[in-house]
Design a protein around this motif. Structure first.
Motif, PDB file in Angstrom:
ATOM      1  N   GLU A 163       0.826  -1.212   0.000  1.00  0.00           N
ATOM      2  CA  GLU A 163       0.000   0.000   0.000  1.00  0.00           C
ATOM      3  C   GLU A 163       0.860   1.262   0.000  1.00  0.00           C
ATOM      4  OE1 GLU A 163      -3.673   2.026   2.554  1.00  0.00           O
ATOM      5  OE2 GLU A 163      -2.853   0.073   3.132  1.00  0.00           O
ATOM      6  N   ARG A 164       2.062   1.165   0.556  1.00  0.00           N
ATOM      7  CA  ARG A 164       2.966   2.324   0.550  1.00  0.00           C
ATOM      8  C   ARG A 164       3.330   2.725  -0.871  1.00  0.00           C
ATOM      9  NH1 ARG A 164       8.937   2.498   3.448  1.00  0.00           N
ATOM     10  NH2 ARG A 164       9.402   4.693   2.977  1.00  0.00           N
ATOM     11  N   THR A 165       3.600   1.733  -1.729  1.00  0.00           N
ATOM     12  CA  THR A 165       3.904   2.024  -3.136  1.00  0.00           C
ATOM     13  C   THR A 165       2.717   2.687  -3.816  1.00  0.00           C
ATOM     14  OG1 THR A 165       5.384   0.102  -3.198  1.00  0.00           O
ATOM     15  CG2 THR A 165       4.650   0.994  -5.306  1.00  0.00           C
ATOM     16  N   THR A 166       1.521   2.208  -3.507  1.00  0.00           N
ATOM     17  CA  THR A 166       0.320   2.808  -4.111  1.00  0.00           C
ATOM     18  C   THR A 166       0.142   4.251  -3.650  1.00  0.00           C
ATOM     19  OG1 THR A 166      -0.694   0.611  -4.122  1.00  0.00           O
ATOM     20  CG2 THR A 166      -2.138   2.508  -4.416  1.00  0.00           C
ATOM     21  N   ARG A 167       0.366   4.494  -2.367  1.00  0.00           N
ATOM     22  CA  ARG A 167       0.193   5.858  -1.857  1.00  0.00           C
ATOM     23  C   ARG A 167       1.159   6.837  -2.534  1.00  0.00           C
ATOM     24  NH1 ARG A 167      -3.053   6.479   2.460  1.00  0.00           N
ATOM     25  NH2 ARG A 167      -3.705   4.588   3.591  1.00  0.00           N
ATOM     26  N   ARG A 168       2.396   6.413  -2.746  1.00  0.00           N
ATOM     27  CA  ARG A 168       3.365   7.288  -3.411  1.00  0.00           C
ATOM     28  C   ARG A 168       2.951   7.562  -4.849  1.00  0.00           C
ATOM     29  NH1 ARG A 168       9.343   5.002  -1.555  1.00  0.00           N
ATOM     30  NH2 ARG A 168       9.244   5.759   0.621  1.00  0.00           N
ATOM     31  N   ALA A 169       2.492   6.540  -5.543  1.00  0.00           N
ATOM     32  CA  ALA A 169       2.080   6.730  -6.932  1.00  0.00           C
ATOM     33  C   ALA A 169       0.850   7.628  -7.021  1.00  0.00           C
ATOM     34  CB  ALA A 169       1.812   5.368  -7.574  1.00  0.00           C
ATOM     35  N   VAL A 170      -0.134   7.434  -6.132  1.00  0.00           N
ATOM     36  CA  VAL A 170      -1.344   8.268  -6.148  1.00  0.00           C
ATOM     37  C   VAL A 170      -0.990   9.720  -5.823  1.00  0.00           C
ATOM     38  CG1 VAL A 170      -3.549   8.678  -5.002  1.00  0.00           C
ATOM     39  CG2 VAL A 170      -2.882   6.358  -5.610  1.00  0.00           C
ATOM     40  N   ALA A 171      -0.067   9.932  -4.892  1.00  0.00           N
ATOM     41  CA  ALA A 171       0.339  11.298  -4.559  1.00  0.00           C
ATOM     42  C   ALA A 171       0.987  11.987  -5.757  1.00  0.00           C
ATOM     43  CB  ALA A 171       1.287  11.284  -3.364  1.00  0.00           C
ATOM     44  N   GLN A 172       1.812  11.273  -6.511  1.00  0.00           N
ATOM     45  CA  GLN A 172       2.440  11.859  -7.688  1.00  0.00           C
ATOM     46  C   GLN A 172       1.412  12.183  -8.769  1.00  0.00           C
ATOM     47  OE1 GLN A 172       5.446   9.076  -8.904  1.00  0.00           O
ATOM     48  NE2 GLN A 172       6.751   9.446  -7.103  1.00  0.00           N
ATOM     49  N   VAL A 173       0.454  11.285  -8.977  1.00  0.00           N
ATOM     50  CA  VAL A 173      -0.562  11.529  -9.998  1.00  0.00           C
ATOM     51  C   VAL A 173      -1.464  12.694  -9.596  1.00  0.00           C
ATOM     52  CG1 VAL A 173      -2.545  10.521 -11.184  1.00  0.00           C
ATOM     53  CG2 VAL A 173      -0.497   9.143 -10.791  1.00  0.00           C
TER      54      VAL A 173
END
Length: 532
Positions: free
Chosen positions: A94-104
């Motif tokens: 979920e940490r990887t997803t949170r970083r990607a969503v924040a960038q998008v």
């Protein structure tokens, strides 16, 4: 070993000159694989001077994440995105997803960020106003109640007007607008405000519907009333800033250390002082003093009508010689200076509101010549016939004290001898008042004697002695000289004793208490007497 920026540029320059990785590697002194790596990164649009980003597991899902962010207008939660990605086969954390969503989301906001253009104003064009909650002030019945601050400003000159009121009703709004236009000395082309019920009665397809009476008021003054677009800082930011600054200075808080107001008049005086302060200093944005800029803007303002708009102010009444008006067979008092004037009276809830068009020179010093605009001069609780509402503060010079007792007389010299005596000081005036009330005899002769003593010993000691004599009730022939002699010994008035029923100069009768009383003899004394 990481190459420096200069070495990387030399490698790329050698590759561009030769077109061969081996030839460029020979010129730059590096391995051909290094030349191919930097050339491939440059051709792919990746940074060649910093560390490269490794491929991530979530990269293949980025298009889907961008779609969800776009559909939710940048508000979708990362945990929701992660749950959906797991459902389609994503195996990352979920940490990887949170970083990607924040960038998008950051990229989406950069493309949809709202930009603001500064409001370019013109002189005489815009006047803005808004309401702010004021401090709690004792009302007509003495109970603390909420007040409101009517805050208006001219957009070009930044001239501000703050008026305290008790409510936000339509008559109060029109009265504040009239007072504001009178204060600025003209009428602007447009008046801009929020969407209160006194201005906008409805919205049809997003179009505000004006209140008919506010339209009539605008037509009377020769201006158009417009309302702001909701959540629009370009059109509403100025008036909100005026309200914020006024509340920070006028509403008592721990930050400004301002004391609570004892009356509505104190709040009015504080608002007038605030306007004088902010309009007399250089504005940070315009680098001009608003008072001076107003003089220039007044040349572009429309002419103010001679008579105010009074259609919503209620019925008219004429103030009688006793400073009262009659409404519903009940007398209500008004402030001084309105005898014979015509005022407007209306009922607001359980209160009677009295509004007058005051003369500027008599009411508000420092304002421009002419009328001061519509002003609320009195507010009373509604009463019934036979129970008049009289505010004792409206009669400051009445001979009766507000508590019900008669006011003490005010000595006024009518001869040279009286003037010499009263000139001694406050003690002489107090002595004259108390001696007259006590029925003392030969007052004029004693006044002349006091003046003679003052010529010998000085006016200060004699005035102090007269004050002590007035407090102690000593008005005899030699009392003043005795008090002066007593003061000459260095005594003070701390041990002053007034002659009343609890204190007397008569010697006591305690010594006569045992006179004639039988004496008692003990048994031992009687035995000894028998033995003798």
């Amino acid at each position: 070993m990481k190459k420096s920026d200069r070495e990387i540029m030399e490698i790329l320059e050698a590759y561009d000159a030769t077109g061969s990785a081996h030839s460029a590697a020979a010129l730059a002194g590096v391995d051909p694989k290094t030349v191919r790596r930097y050339a491939a990164a440059r051709d792919a649009g990746r940074p060649v001077t910093g560390p490269g980003r490794r491929p991530r597991m979530i990269d293949v899902h980025l298009p889907k994440i961008e779609e969800w962010v776009e559909r939710s207008q940048g508000t979708v939660r990362a945990d929701v995105v992660h749950a959906r990605l797991v459902a389609v086969g994503f195996c990352g954390t979920e940490r990887t997803t949170r970083r990607a969503v924040a960038q998008v989301k950051a990229a989406w906001r950069a493309g949809h960020r709202r930009t603001y253009r500064p409001w370019i104003t013109e002189p005489g064009l815009w006047l803005q106003f808004d309401w702010g909650e004021g401090p709690r002030v004792p009302g007509p019945d003495g109970t603390p109640r909420r007040t409101w601050l009517f805050c208006a400003w001219l957009a070009w000159s930044r001239f501000r007007v703050v008026i305290p009121v008790w409510d936000q009703t339509l008559p109060t709004l029109i009265g504040c607008l009239d007072a504001t236009l009178t204060r600025i000395g003209g009428v602007p082309t447009y008046v801009l405000t929020d969407n209160p019920r006194t201005v906008t009665v409805d919205h049809v397809a997003g179009v505000p519907v004006r209140h008919p009476q506010i339209v009539q008021a605008g037509r009377h003054y020769g201006t158009q009333v417009h309302t702001c677009v909701p959540y629009d800082p370009e059109s509403k930011g100025g008036s909100e800033s005026t309200v914020r600054i006024a509340k920070a200075d006028l509403v008592p808080t721990e930050a400004n250390l301002r004391e609570h107001y004892a009356s509505f008049g104190q709040l009015e005086a504080a608002c007038a002082a605030f306007c004088t302060k902010v309009n007399g200093r250089t504005h940070r944005e315009t680098a001009r003093v608003p008072d001076q800029a107003l003089v220039e803007e007044q040349q572009r303002l429309h002419v103010l009508p001679v008579a105010p708009h009074t259609a919503t102010l209620g019925v008219t009444r004429t103030v009688g010689t006793d400073q009262t008006i009659r409404f519903g067979s009940v007398r209500y008092s008004t402030p001084p200076g309105l005898v014979g004037a015509e005022v407007w009276v209306r009922v607001a809830g359980e209160e009677l509101v009295v509004v007058a068009d005051l003369d500027t020179l008599a009411v508000t010093p420092g304002w421009a010549a002419g009328r001061a605009g519509l002003t609320e001069v009195a507010r009373h609780r509604l009463s019934t016939p036979g129970n008049p509402r009289i505010d004792l503060a409206h009669y400051p010079d009445h001979p009766q004290d507000p508590a019900g007792a008669p006011r003490p007389p005010r000595p006024k010299a009518r001869s040279a001898a009286e003037a010499e005596f009263l000139a001694l000081g406050a003690g002489a005036q107090a002595w004259l008042i108390e001696a007259s009330a006590a029925g003392a005899t030969r007052i004029r002769a004693k006044m002349a004697a006091a003046v003679e003593l003052a010529a010998l010993t000085g006016a200060g000691p004699v005035d102090a002695a007269l004050g002590i004599a007035a407090a102690a009730g000593r008005f005899g022939e030699g009392d003043l000289a005795a008090i002066l002699d007593h003061q000459a010994t260095g005594a003070t008035a701390a041990g002053l004793v007034a002659a009343d029923e609890t204190h007397s100069a008569q010697p006591g009768t305690a010594a006569w208490a045992a006179f004639g009383a039988p004496t008692t003899t003990s048994t031992t004394d009687r035995t000894e007497e028998t033995a003798r």
